[in-house]
Each structure stands twice: as C-alpha cells, then as structure tokens.
Scaffold this motif. Sequence first.
Motif, PDB file in Angstrom:
ATOM      1  N   VAL A 208       0.806  -1.227   0.000  1.00 34.58           N
ATOM      2  CA  VAL A 208       0.000   0.000   0.000  1.00 34.58           C
ATOM      3  C   VAL A 208       0.839   1.277   0.000  1.00 34.58           C
ATOM      4  O   VAL A 208       0.441   2.290  -0.571  1.00 34.58           O
ATOM      5  N   ALA A 209       2.017   1.234   0.624  1.00 31.46           N
ATOM      6  CA  ALA A 209       2.813   2.457   0.766  1.00 31.46           C
ATOM      7  C   ALA A 209       3.340   2.946  -0.583  1.00 31.46           C
ATOM      8  O   ALA A 209       3.709   2.150  -1.450  1.00 31.46           O
ATOM      9  N   ASP A 210       3.366   4.265  -0.740  1.00 31.91           N
ATOM     10  CA  ASP A 210       4.110   4.866  -1.852  1.00 31.91           C
ATOM     11  C   ASP A 210       5.586   4.967  -1.476  1.00 31.91           C
ATOM     12  O   ASP A 210       6.459   4.904  -2.333  1.00 31.91           O
ATOM     13  N   ARG A 211       5.817   5.123  -0.160  1.00 35.39           N
ATOM     14  CA  ARG A 211       7.189   5.258   0.325  1.00 35.39           C
ATOM     15  C   ARG A 211       7.292   4.620   1.697  1.00 35.39           C
ATOM     16  O   ARG A 211       6.357   4.700   2.493  1.00 35.39           O
ATOM     17  N   VAL A 212       8.408   3.992   1.961  1.00 34.60           N
ATOM     18  CA  VAL A 212       8.678   3.389   3.264  1.00 34.60           C
ATOM     19  C   VAL A 212       9.842   4.136   3.905  1.00 34.60           C
ATOM     20  O   VAL A 212      10.850   4.417   3.243  1.00 34.60           O
ATOM     21  N   VAL A 213       9.660   4.476   5.180  1.00 34.67           N
ATOM     22  CA  VAL A 213      10.706   5.147   5.960  1.00 34.67           C
ATOM     23  C   VAL A 213      11.125   4.194   7.071  1.00 34.67           C
ATOM     24  O   VAL A 213      10.278   3.702   7.824  1.00 34.67           O
ATOM     25  N   PHE A 214      12.422   3.904   7.158  1.00 35.91           N
ATOM     26  CA  PHE A 214      12.929   3.047   8.231  1.00 35.91           C
ATOM     27  C   PHE A 214      13.663   3.903   9.250  1.00 35.91           C
ATOM     28  O   PHE A 214      14.572   4.656   8.914  1.00 35.91           O
ATOM     29  N   MET A 215      13.221   3.803  10.512  1.00 30.07           N
ATOM     30  CA  MET A 215      13.831   4.568  11.599  1.00 30.07           C
ATOM     31  C   MET A 215      14.523   3.646  12.584  1.00 30.07           C
ATOM     32  O   MET A 215      14.081   2.528  12.833  1.00 30.07           O
ATOM     33  N   ASP A 216      15.610   4.150  13.167  1.00 33.51           N
ATOM     34  CA  ASP A 216      16.285   3.424  14.239  1.00 33.51           C
ATOM     35  C   ASP A 216      17.066   4.432  15.078  1.00 33.51           C
ATOM     36  O   ASP A 216      17.714   5.335  14.527  1.00 33.51           O
ATOM     37  N   GLY A 217      16.971   4.297  16.389  1.00 31.84           N
ATOM     38  CA  GLY A 217      17.731   5.153  17.290  1.00 31.84           C
ATOM     39  C   GLY A 217      17.437   6.630  17.163  1.00 31.84           C
ATOM     40  O   GLY A 217      18.281   7.480  17.448  1.00 31.84           O
ATOM     41  N   GLY A 218      16.204   6.963  16.727  1.00 30.75           N
ATOM     42  CA  GLY A 218      15.834   8.370  16.605  1.00 30.75           C
ATOM     43  C   GLY A 218      16.250   9.028  15.305  1.00 30.75           C
ATOM     44  O   GLY A 218      16.108  10.234  15.143  1.00 30.75           O
ATOM     45  N   TYR A 219      16.747   8.225  14.375  1.00 30.23           N
ATOM     46  CA  TYR A 219      17.161   8.730  13.062  1.00 30.23           C
ATOM     47  C   TYR A 219      16.320   8.080  11.968  1.00 30.23           C
ATOM     48  O   TYR A 219      15.891   6.931  12.104  1.00 30.23           O
ATOM     49  N   ILE A 220      16.134   8.822  10.850  1.00 27.77           N
ATOM     50  CA  ILE A 220      15.656   8.178   9.629  1.00 27.77           C
ATOM     51  C   ILE A 220      16.887   7.581   8.967  1.00 27.77           C
ATOM     52  O   ILE A 220      17.776   8.302   8.502  1.00 27.77           O
ATOM     53  N   VAL A 221      16.946   6.256   8.945  1.00 29.63           N
ATOM     54  CA  VAL A 221      18.116   5.551   8.432  1.00 29.63           C
ATOM     55  C   VAL A 221      18.055   5.443   6.915  1.00 29.63           C
ATOM     56  O   VAL A 221      19.063   5.583   6.217  1.00 29.63           O
ATOM     57  N   GLU A 222      16.841   5.197   6.426  1.00 28.63           N
ATOM     58  CA  GLU A 222      16.683   4.923   4.992  1.00 28.63           C
ATOM     59  C   GLU A 222      15.234   5.153   4.601  1.00 28.63           C
ATOM     60  O   GLU A 222      14.327   4.906   5.386  1.00 28.63           O
ATOM     61  N   GLU A 223      15.023   5.614   3.392  1.00 34.02           N
ATOM     62  CA  GLU A 223      13.658   5.739   2.876  1.00 34.02           C
ATOM     63  C   GLU A 223      13.666   5.532   1.376  1.00 34.02           C
ATOM     64  O   GLU A 223      14.667   5.758   0.703  1.00 34.02           O
ATOM     65  N   GLY A 224      12.527   5.076   0.865  1.00 34.95           N
ATOM     66  CA  GLY A 224      12.424   4.846  -0.568  1.00 34.95           C
ATOM     67  C   GLY A 224      11.162   4.090  -0.903  1.00 34.95           C
ATOM     68  O   GLY A 224      10.347   3.796  -0.020  1.00 34.95           O
ATOM     69  N   PRO A 225      10.962   3.747  -2.173  1.00 28.39           N
ATOM     70  CA  PRO A 225       9.796   2.954  -2.561  1.00 28.39           C
ATOM     71  C   PRO A 225       9.838   1.596  -1.862  1.00 28.39           C
ATOM     72  O   PRO A 225      10.922   1.086  -1.557  1.00 28.39           O
ATOM     73  N   PRO A 226       8.671   0.993  -1.602  1.00 32.47           N
ATOM     74  CA  PRO A 226       8.645  -0.287  -0.884  1.00 32.47           C
ATOM     75  C   PRO A 226       9.540  -1.353  -1.500  1.00 32.47           C
ATOM     76  O   PRO A 226      10.260  -2.054  -0.784  1.00 32.47           O
ATOM     77  N   GLU A 227       9.522  -1.452  -2.840  1.00 31.72           N
ATOM     78  CA  GLU A 227      10.319  -2.510  -3.458  1.00 31.72           C
ATOM     79  C   GLU A 227      11.814  -2.312  -3.200  1.00 31.72           C
ATOM     80  O   GLU A 227      12.572  -3.276  -3.010  1.00 31.72           O
ATOM     81  N   ALA A 228      12.257  -1.049  -3.150  1.00 32.46           N
ATOM     82  CA  ALA A 228      13.672  -0.774  -2.880  1.00 32.46           C
ATOM     83  C   ALA A 228      14.032  -1.139  -1.439  1.00 32.46           C
ATOM     84  O   ALA A 228      15.059  -1.776  -1.184  1.00 32.46           O
ATOM     85  N   ILE A 229      13.178  -0.758  -0.501  1.00 31.83           N
ATOM     86  CA  ILE A 229      13.476  -1.013   0.911  1.00 31.83           C
ATOM     87  C   ILE A 229      13.405  -2.505   1.223  1.00 31.83           C
ATOM     88  O   ILE A 229      14.274  -3.050   1.912  1.00 31.83           O
ATOM     89  N   PHE A 230      12.387  -3.174   0.722  1.00 23.14           N
ATOM     90  CA  PHE A 230      12.201  -4.585   1.065  1.00 23.14           C
ATOM     91  C   PHE A 230      13.115  -5.524   0.270  1.00 23.14           C
ATOM     92  O   PHE A 230      13.565  -6.538   0.787  1.00 23.14           O
ATOM     93  N   GLU A 231      13.384  -5.173  -0.979  1.00 23.76           N
ATOM     94  CA  GLU A 231      14.144  -6.088  -1.829  1.00 23.76           C
ATOM     95  C   GLU A 231      15.625  -5.738  -1.924  1.00 23.76           C
ATOM     96  O   GLU A 231      16.453  -6.610  -2.180  1.00 23.76           O
ATOM     97  N   ASN A 232      15.953  -4.471  -1.696  1.00 25.82           N
ATOM     98  CA  ASN A 232      17.353  -4.078  -1.840  1.00 25.82           C
ATOM     99  C   ASN A 232      17.721  -2.973  -0.855  1.00 25.82           C
ATOM    100  O   ASN A 232      18.165  -1.890  -1.256  1.00 25.82           O
TER     101      ASN A 232
END
Length: 248
Positions: A208-232
Amino acid sequence: MNMSEAIVQIKNLKKVYGDNVVLHDINLEVEKGEVVCVLGPSGSGKSTMLRCINLLEIPTSGEVWVNGIQINAKGTDINKAREQLGMVFQQFNLFPHKTAQGNVELALLKVRKMNKEQAAEIAYAQLERVGLAERADFFPSQLSGGQQQRVAIARALAMEPTVMLFDEVTSSLDPELVRDVLNVMRDLAEGGMTMIVVTHEMGFARDVADRVVFMDGGYIVEEGPPEAIFENPQHERTKTFLGHLKVG
C-alpha cells in the motif's frame, strides 16, 4: 518534491526528554495523497515523530508544517491546526457509555458545533464507510477490538482531516481482526487520503505504501519505494531489521 506539493513538512525535528535524545534532526516531507509507512524497532522514535506532527508531543526544536502552516510556531491556533490531522492510536479510546455512532458524533457536536441531525448523518456515513453501519447503535463493549478500532477510524474521518496519522493501530488486535482494519486503511489509501502509518504490518507497507521510511535510534536511516526497501535495502541496520521479519 516542490515545497508547494508537500502537505506535511518536518524540518530538523529534535525531541529530547532530559538527557535522552529521542529524535535527532528528522527531515521528512509527505505529498498530498501519498501513503508513507514508517517502520523500525520499538524505541526508534516512530510514534514520537507521529505525536510531534499533531503536537501531542512538543518538539524540542525544529519545525512541523501542515498545509503551509507551521503548527509548532508561537501564536498558531493548535486546535485549529489539529482539525487538519486525524489520528488513530493503538488503543481505541472510545467512550464506553456512548454507542459507536455517539462516539463518532461527539467531536462534530462539541468541536464543529453541528446540530444533532447533521452530526448523526455524517457519523452514520463514516460508520458505513468502515463497514459498521449495522453496528451504529452498539456500545464498545458489544464490539470486537477490530470493530472498535474501525469506529475510532470513523471518528477521525468524520472531522474531514487532510492527513491521517496511524500509530500501530493493529498491534493490540487479535490476528484475525487485523485484516478488516487494514482493509479500511487500504480503501482510504486508494481513495487518495494522505496517510502516515507507523506499523509492523510488512505486507501492508509493501502493498500500500508509496514510500517506506525506516527509523532506528531516533534517526531516519533509509527511505524509498517499498520494493527498494524490502528487496534491496542499502543500510546494514535495515537489512538486519527486515531479516528478522517475515515479509509476506
């Protein structure tokens, strides 16, 4: 993204509790109609960021803009600004002595100062939207957890927000009740609602997401389209986090 396209803008957001820095210099923009899913381990700052957007938590520094208004600026009418933002929490927070319809009507009557007839009509329409029209006269104790959560979503939608914030809304539900809530959220996304969703539901985020944001330790570590975050995923921390989860 042009600044004019962003309906939510978070600029250099920092949140500190005593000596504990919960959010470090967060920058995020969300376009109108975009669905952004925020992932990350517990304690990564996801919910705090969400709560800073509607000032349930006051940012220590930085700026939060919604529809071109800096809502954490001095002199901003917070209550007026919050009307743009619908928020649904992990806990349903329904009034036990009011029916499903009564819960949805309440803010329309108290905040919007609508007459009873008008509020009832809108409340019923929103309950219908989340598949609960036939439960309008039921009290929370007569509803399942999933149904209560859908009432909470209807209550937020009744105020006609321009952005919906969802904070782990399925995490306290039995697994078989999760699907109905996620289906309502999918329908909202397909209808063009701007949504920021903190979730552990990886399948939902991927689909469903247009974009996924991954957070850790109070930082945005990585963000991008779902396929990029989940697959690569590009960052080791993201890879480790997703490696521990079943993405189905």
